[in-house]
Structure formats: structure tokens, C-alpha cells
Design a protein around this motif. Structure first.
Motif, PDB file in Angstrom:
ATOM      1  N   SER A 132       0.807  -1.225   0.000  1.00  0.00           N
ATOM      2  CA  SER A 132       0.000   0.000   0.000  1.00  0.00           C
ATOM      3  C   SER A 132       0.838   1.272   0.000  1.00  0.00           C
ATOM      4  CB  SER A 132      -0.894   0.015   1.245  1.00  0.00           C
ATOM      5  OG  SER A 132      -0.079   0.015   2.403  1.00  0.00           O
ATOM      6  N   SER A 180      14.791  -7.970  -0.737  1.00  0.00           N
ATOM      7  CA  SER A 180      15.914  -7.967   0.209  1.00  0.00           C
ATOM      8  C   SER A 180      16.456  -6.533   0.275  1.00  0.00           C
ATOM      9  CB  SER A 180      16.951  -8.994  -0.264  1.00  0.00           C
ATOM     10  OG  SER A 180      18.107  -8.933   0.510  1.00  0.00           O
ATOM     11  N   VAL A 232      13.454   5.505   4.200  1.00  0.00           N
ATOM     12  CA  VAL A 232      14.731   6.223   4.062  1.00  0.00           C
ATOM     13  C   VAL A 232      14.585   7.655   4.572  1.00  0.00           C
ATOM     14  CG1 VAL A 232      16.320   7.176   2.339  1.00  0.00           C
ATOM     15  CG2 VAL A 232      15.702   4.767   2.256  1.00  0.00           C
TER      16      VAL A 232
HETATM   17  P1  NAP Z   1       7.734   1.666   3.771  1.00  0.00           P
HETATM   18  O1  NAP Z   1       7.575   2.836   2.881  1.00  0.00           O
HETATM   19  O2  NAP Z   1       7.989   1.869   5.217  1.00  0.00           O
HETATM   20  O3  NAP Z   1       6.410   0.726   3.594  1.00  0.00           O
HETATM   21  C1  NAP Z   1       6.340  -0.456   4.303  1.00  0.00           C
HETATM   22  C2  NAP Z   1       5.096  -1.236   3.942  1.00  0.00           C
HETATM   23  O4  NAP Z   1       5.159  -2.499   4.659  1.00  0.00           O
HETATM   24  C3  NAP Z   1       3.811  -0.571   4.393  1.00  0.00           C
HETATM   25  O5  NAP Z   1       2.778  -0.933   3.501  1.00  0.00           O
HETATM   26  C4  NAP Z   1       3.569  -1.191   5.772  1.00  0.00           C
HETATM   27  O6  NAP Z   1       2.201  -1.165   6.192  1.00  0.00           O
HETATM   28  C5  NAP Z   1       4.015  -2.627   5.495  1.00  0.00           C
HETATM   29  N1  NAP Z   1       4.362  -3.358   6.723  1.00  0.00           N
HETATM   30  C6  NAP Z   1       5.323  -3.054   7.636  1.00  0.00           C
HETATM   31  N2  NAP Z   1       5.305  -3.939   8.651  1.00  0.00           N
HETATM   32  C7  NAP Z   1       4.326  -4.841   8.355  1.00  0.00           C
HETATM   33  C8  NAP Z   1       3.808  -5.974   9.025  1.00  0.00           C
HETATM   34  N3  NAP Z   1       4.289  -6.403  10.188  1.00  0.00           N
HETATM   35  N4  NAP Z   1       2.780  -6.642   8.437  1.00  0.00           N
HETATM   36  C9  NAP Z   1       2.270  -6.231   7.257  1.00  0.00           C
HETATM   37  N5  NAP Z   1       2.714  -5.169   6.580  1.00  0.00           N
HETATM   38  C10 NAP Z   1       3.732  -4.471   7.135  1.00  0.00           C
HETATM   39  O7  NAP Z   1       8.901   0.717   3.281  1.00  0.00           O
HETATM   40  P2  NAP Z   1       9.648   0.647   1.860  1.00  0.00           P
HETATM   41  O8  NAP Z   1      10.775   1.573   1.894  1.00  0.00           O
HETATM   42  O9  NAP Z   1       8.665   0.722   0.760  1.00  0.00           O
HETATM   43  O10 NAP Z   1      10.260  -0.834   1.961  1.00  0.00           O
HETATM   44  C11 NAP Z   1       9.616  -1.947   1.401  1.00  0.00           C
HETATM   45  C12 NAP Z   1      10.568  -3.129   1.455  1.00  0.00           C
HETATM   46  O11 NAP Z   1      11.740  -2.825   0.714  1.00  0.00           O
HETATM   47  C13 NAP Z   1      11.028  -3.491   2.864  1.00  0.00           C
HETATM   48  O12 NAP Z   1      11.160  -4.888   2.980  1.00  0.00           O
HETATM   49  C14 NAP Z   1      12.389  -2.836   2.935  1.00  0.00           C
HETATM   50  O13 NAP Z   1      13.215  -3.478   3.866  1.00  0.00           O
HETATM   51  C15 NAP Z   1      12.873  -3.015   1.522  1.00  0.00           C
HETATM   52  N6  NAP Z   1      13.902  -2.092   1.113  1.00  0.00           N
HETATM   53  C16 NAP Z   1      13.682  -0.750   1.156  1.00  0.00           C
HETATM   54  C17 NAP Z   1      14.680   0.105   0.731  1.00  0.00           C
HETATM   55  C18 NAP Z   1      14.526   1.593   0.731  1.00  0.00           C
HETATM   56  O14 NAP Z   1      15.526   2.277   0.521  1.00  0.00           O
HETATM   57  N7  NAP Z   1      13.344   2.149   0.922  1.00  0.00           N
HETATM   58  C19 NAP Z   1      15.897  -0.394   0.272  1.00  0.00           C
HETATM   59  C20 NAP Z   1      16.091  -1.774   0.260  1.00  0.00           C
HETATM   60  C21 NAP Z   1      15.083  -2.607   0.680  1.00  0.00           C
HETATM   61  P3  NAP Z   1       1.592   0.163   6.887  1.00  0.00           P
HETATM   62  O15 NAP Z   1       1.391   1.146   5.767  1.00  0.00           O
HETATM   63  O16 NAP Z   1       0.322  -0.297   7.489  1.00  0.00           O
HETATM   64  O17 NAP Z   1       2.596   0.626   7.876  1.00  0.00           O
END
Ligand code: NAP
Ligand code: CAA
Length: 240
Positions: free
Chosen positions: A11, A133, A185
Motif C-alpha cells: 500500500s 531484500s 529512508v
Molecule cells: P515503507 O515505505 O515503510 O512501507 C512499508 C510497507 O510495509 C507498508 O505498507 C507497511 O504497512 C508494510 N508493513 C510493515 N510492517 C508490516 C507488518 N508487520 N505486516 C504487514 N505489513 C507491514 O517501506 P519501503 O521503503 O517501501 O520498503 C519496502 C521493502 O523494501 C522493505 O522490505 C524494505 O526493507 C525493503 N527495502 C527498502 C529500501 C529503501 O531504501 N526504501 C531499500 C532496500 C530494501 P503500513 O502502511 O500499514 O505501515
């Protein structure tokens, strides 16, 4: 027939871009989230993609949620384990709670998401498992002993699943994003974030859509012989 895809954490952030990209490929998409109802409602209003709320850290909740998705949309062909959190702290200050929260969500959450859909994929002789990852699972990161452990663990999961699923027409792959412009981030203190951007040869953060395009490719029929692999998308910050 249109394929059905499940995107956890679909989402917001990277997951939102993935949900949209898979929908654009003609798939029926279900996106999950943990607790941010407002973001989920605005996502559904903007995309028409239905959201489901459950905690990926809980096996029974995940199993029941996946059953609801399959009852609504049909068997899941593509599963994207994307939901994840950070609880950063230098190791000497990291609490057992911070360790456990990240392990439960980012690592056990992948088990909880893939395990319930795996038997159906084996029976139907088709499946695409894609785990998000991170560059920090490949290289480690100051203040991320917990997070890096889970993201390195993801790579072990997909390499093992790839061997188990290959004969059943299932592929399992990982995408390792570098630093991407999402709320995760943006939560890093500005000064630290600026210094991280300085270490990225591309000179910028990545965009969620740049990760979503990798996922859409791995989910496609064209990617059937790519199995157990990792796509790194990090602006040349790190090479494996
Ligand atoms: P984000 O913007 O914080 O979004 C996280 C999403 O995961 C939200 O939809 C959140 O739901 C959901 N979520 C978190 N905890 C959960 C749980 N216990 N059960 C179900 N849903 C959960 O994160 P993002 O940056 O898009 O990251 C997405 C993925 O990519 C993660 O695995 C992260 O480690 C990985 N990643 C991110 C980056 C980066 O630079 N952003 C880089 C490498 C990897 P709510 O909206 O309800 O909170
Ligand atoms: N390498 C070496 N030393 C470092 C360091 C680094 N990368 N980062 C911080 N330090 C040192 C500082 O120099 C400082 O040292 P002194 O005490 O000797 O001055 C000490 O650690 C404390 O640093 P801070 O002043 O920044 O302390 P803080 O308690 O306010 O914050 C922190 C510490 C939590 C580590 C903070 O710096 C931080 O959030 N860093 C970013 C960690 C990070 O990259 N997280 C990624 C989140 S996004 C994500 O995870 C997505 C993905 O997959 C890519």
C-alpha cells in the motif's frame, strides 16, 4: 487467464509501486498492510486495488488473510514478500526487542507469506516468489545488525526455494534495492541521509518504480529460467 498477485506491504513505498506495476501487467492484485488505514484507503481510492490488513509476523493471521485473498481473487500465482521495517541502533545499544521485531517482520514474515501459498503453486505447477531484500543484506550496515541479518537471510531463502520449486515450475528470486526514496529512508536523520546519497555514484536515491520494474520482469513468463537469482538495483553503490 489473468494471474493473481499478492504484494505484502503493497500500500505504500516500494510495495505500492510494485502493486501498480503488476496491475499494469494485467494481473489481479491484492495488497496488504499492517496498520496505516489512511494510506491504504488512499491507495485503494487511487488504484482500485483492494487492500487486506494483517501482520506478516503472525503465521495464523497470514494464513487466514491469504485464504481471504484466494476466496476473492482466486489462487495466488505471484507472491511478493515486500513488507519490512527498520529498528536501527548501533549493536551496543540494540535491544532484544529491536532485534526480535525486525526478525519477526522481515524474516519470519517471509516464511509466513510464502509458506501458505507454496502447496497451491506446487499443485498448479506454476509460481513466482519474489522477495525484497536489500543492499544492506549484501554489504552490512552500521546500526543494522538486525536488518542486515534478515535481508541476508532472504537470499538464503530464495536460493533454497529455487532448488525446491524448479521442477514444479516455481521460481524464487530476490531484488536488492539500494537506497530508495520512501518513508523508510526519509526516517533516517537528514545529515546521515545526505552522507549516504554522497556514497551513491548515481548521485541520487532510487525511485520505487525502478524496483517495481525489476519485480514485474521476474514475475513475467519471460523470466522462467531465472531462478535463485538476485537483481541489484542500487545506482552502483555496491557490487556483489
Ligand atoms: P515503507 O515505505 O515503510 O512501507 C512499508 C510497507 O510495509 C507498508 O505498507 C507497511 O504497512 C508494510 N508493513 C510493515 N510492517 C508490516 C507488518 N508487520 N505486516 C504487514 N505489513 C507491514 O517501506 P519501503 O521503503 O517501501 O520498503 C519496502 C521493502 O523494501 C522493505 O522490505 C524494505 O526493507 C525493503 N527495502 C527498502 C529500501 C529503501 O531504501 N526504501 C531499500 C532496500 C530494501 P503500513 O502502511 O500499514 O505501515
Ligand atoms: N560508520 C561509522 N560510524 C558511524 C556511522 C557509519 N556509517 N554512522 C554513525 N556513526 C558513528 C557516528 O560518527 C558517531 O560517532 P561518535 O559518537 O564518535 O561521534 C556515532 O556513530 C553515533 O552517530 P549519530 O550521532 O548519528 O548517533 P545517533 O544515535 O543519532 O544515530 C544511527 C545513530 C541510528 C546509526 C543513525 O546514524 C542512523 O540512522 N544511521 C543510518 C543507518 C542506515 O543507513 N539505515 C538505513 C535505513 S533505510 C533502509 O534500511 C533501507 C535499505 O534497505 C537500504
Amino acid at each position: 487467464m489473468a494471474r493473481t498477485a499478492l504484494v505484502t506491504g503493497g500500500s505504500r513505498g516500494i510495495g505500492e509501486a510494485i502493486s501498480k506495476a503488476l496491475k499494469a501487467e494485467g494481473m489481479n492484485v491484492a495488497a496488504t498492510y499492517a496498520g496505516n488505514d489512511e494510506a491504504a484507503a488512499s491507495f485503494t481510492a487511487g488504484t482500485g486495488i483492494k487492500t487486506y490488513k494483517w501482520n506478516v509476523a503472525d503465521y495464523e493471521e497470514s494464513k487466514a488473510g491469504i485464504a481471504r485473498v484466494e476466496a476473492n481473487l482466486g489462487p495466488i500465482d505471484v507472491v511478493v514478500a515486500n513488507a519490512g521495517i527498520t529498528r536501527d541502533a548501533p549493536f551496543h545499544r540494540m535491544t532484544p526487542e529491536q532485534w526480535n521485531q525486525v526478525i519477526d517482520t522481515n524474516l519470519t514474515g517471509v516464511f509466513n507469506t510464502v509458506h501458505p501459498v507454496w502447496p497451491g503453486m506446487r499443485e498448479r505447477k506454476f509460481g513466482r516468489v519474489i522477495v525484497i531484500s536489500s543492499i544492506n543484506g549484501q554489504k552490512g550496515q552500521f546500526a543494522q545488525v538486525n536488518y542486515a541479518a534478515t535481508k541476508a537471510g532472504d537470499l538464503g531463502i530464495v536460493k533454497s526455494l529455487a532448488q525446491e520449486g524448479a521442477r514444479a515450475g516455481i521460481t524464487a528470486n530476490a531484488v536488492c534495492p539500494g537506497y530508495i526514496a520512501t518513508e523508510m529512508v526519509m526516517a533516517v536523520p537528514e545529515k546521515v541521509r545526505e552522507s549516504i546519497i554522497g556514497q551513491i555514484p548515481a548521485g541520487r536515491l532510487g525511485e520505487p518504480e525502478e524496483i517495481a520494474r525489476c519485480v514485474a520482469f521476474l514475475a513475467s513468463d519471460d523470466a522462467g529460467f531465472i531462478n535463485g537469482s538476485t537483481i541489484s538495483a542500487n545506482g552502483a553503490q555496491f557490487f556483489v
